[in-house]
Design an enzyme around this catalytic site. Sequence first.
Site, short mmCIF file in Angstrom:
data_model
loop_
_atom_site.label_atom_id
_atom_site.label_comp_id
_atom_site.label_asym_id
_atom_site.label_seq_id
_atom_site.Cartn_x
_atom_site.Cartn_y
_atom_site.Cartn_z
N ASP A 205 23.87 48.92 86.86
CA ASP A 205 23.23 48.24 87.97
C ASP A 205 23.76 48.92 89.24
O ASP A 205 24.81 49.57 89.20
CB ASP A 205 23.59 46.75 87.94
CG ASP A 205 23.09 46.02 89.15
OD1 ASP A 205 21.89 46.16 89.48
OD2 ASP A 205 23.89 45.29 89.79
N LEU A 206 23.05 48.79 90.33
CA LEU A 206 23.47 49.48 91.56
C LEU A 206 24.19 48.54 92.53
O LEU A 206 25.40 48.66 92.76
CB LEU A 206 22.24 50.11 92.22
CG LEU A 206 22.45 50.85 93.54
CD1 LEU A 206 23.37 52.03 93.36
CD2 LEU A 206 21.10 51.32 94.10
N ASP A 207 23.43 47.57 93.05
CA ASP A 207 23.97 46.65 94.06
C ASP A 207 25.08 45.79 93.48
O ASP A 207 24.86 45.04 92.53
CB ASP A 207 22.85 45.73 94.58
CG ASP A 207 21.71 46.50 95.23
OD1 ASP A 207 21.99 47.22 96.20
OD2 ASP A 207 20.56 46.39 94.77
N THR B 54 26.10 46.68 98.47
CA THR B 54 24.92 46.32 99.26
C THR B 54 24.62 44.83 99.20
O THR B 54 23.80 44.34 99.98
CB THR B 54 23.69 47.08 98.75
OG1 THR B 54 23.72 47.04 97.34
CG2 THR B 54 23.69 48.51 99.24
N LYS C 60 21.33 37.63 93.35
CA LYS C 60 21.79 38.92 92.84
C LYS C 60 21.00 39.30 91.59
O LYS C 60 20.86 38.51 90.67
CB LYS C 60 23.29 38.88 92.52
CG LYS C 60 24.13 38.78 93.79
CD LYS C 60 25.60 38.88 93.49
CE LYS C 60 26.39 38.84 94.79
NZ LYS C 60 27.84 38.83 94.54
N SER D 114 18.27 49.18 88.03
CA SER D 114 18.36 48.31 89.20
C SER D 114 17.02 47.66 89.51
O SER D 114 15.98 48.26 89.26
CB SER D 114 18.81 49.14 90.42
OG SER D 114 18.61 48.43 91.61
N ALA D 115 17.05 46.45 90.07
CA ALA D 115 15.81 45.79 90.48
C ALA D 115 15.32 46.29 91.83
O ALA D 115 14.22 45.97 92.26
CB ALA D 115 16.04 44.29 90.54
N LYS E 246 15.00 41.07 86.01
CA LYS E 246 16.09 40.51 85.22
C LYS E 246 16.04 39.00 85.40
O LYS E 246 15.70 38.56 86.50
CB LYS E 246 17.44 41.03 85.75
CG LYS E 246 17.58 42.56 85.68
CD LYS E 246 18.82 43.01 86.45
CE LYS E 246 18.84 44.53 86.58
NZ LYS E 246 19.93 45.04 87.43
N GLU F 218 27.10 45.25 85.07
CA GLU F 218 26.34 44.31 85.89
C GLU F 218 27.23 43.33 86.65
O GLU F 218 28.21 42.84 86.12
CB GLU F 218 25.44 43.46 84.97
CG GLU F 218 24.00 43.85 84.95
CD GLU F 218 23.26 43.60 86.25
OE1 GLU F 218 23.79 42.91 87.15
OE2 GLU F 218 22.14 44.10 86.39
N ASP F 219 26.84 43.01 87.88
CA ASP F 219 27.56 41.99 88.65
C ASP F 219 26.80 40.67 88.71
O ASP F 219 27.33 39.68 89.21
CB ASP F 219 27.83 42.47 90.07
CG ASP F 219 26.56 42.53 90.90
OD1 ASP F 219 25.55 43.06 90.39
OD2 ASP F 219 26.56 42.06 92.04
#
Length: 214
Positions: free
Chosen positions: A8-10, A16, A44, A113-114, A144, A168-169
């Site tokens: 995942d990115l953020d 971010t 998130k 990522s979404a 997600k 994932e966060d």
Amino acid sequence: KIKGLLFDLDGVLVDTAVYHYKAWLRLAKTMGFTFSELQNEELKGISRMDSLDKVLAWGNVQKSAEEKLALATQKNDWYVEMINKMTPAEVLPGALNFLQQAKQAGYKMALGSASKNSATILKNTNLAHFFDAIVDGNSVSKSKPDPEVFLKGAQELALQPQQCVVFEDAEAGIIAAKRGGMKAIGIGDKNILKQADKVVAGLGQLSVKNLEEL
Ligand code: G6P
Ligand code: MG
């Protein structure tokens, strides 16, 4: 055996999440309400339009489809203003090192990522070159906790879900990974990321060797 890593990115590679929060809060304030950081947790990992629906519900506000589009665009304009100024210094502690280690160890890596803004973020933070595949909000139709984004990631790496680990966060992202049949490492709080196979505070707390123990 684990062969692929889906990131995942953020909130996992870059911070971010705070920019998303600032932009949503600013939008809520224009409509006369605010929401808490705990409520923000629910935003998130979910898509821009799904996030907007939640924010509007918290403020007890109803909007037409056309108004919603304008609100989402406004939020994104504020968000993009912030991410346009991002630098490699905003890569989260330990993330760069982990990506380098993983690349060296021969893992295939994909972004899952979404976000529809992933290209801007990866470019400004200098992370794009690590990824063999990029699956983001522009290429998936289901948000997600649907596993689509990670299933596509595994597929683009030519791997089975069981050969992949997701980082994932977001609770929604951990659920997506488990539904997809992957291992999931939570980045953040154990009490929130209950379904994760392992939870760490950040990628700095993890070594590539830990992947063999999953
Ligand atoms: C990520 C974030 C979410 C965000 C979503 C869409 O998953 O965690 O908070 O809503 O991406 O981002 P976008 O940049 O397309 O608005
Ligand atoms: Mg995230």
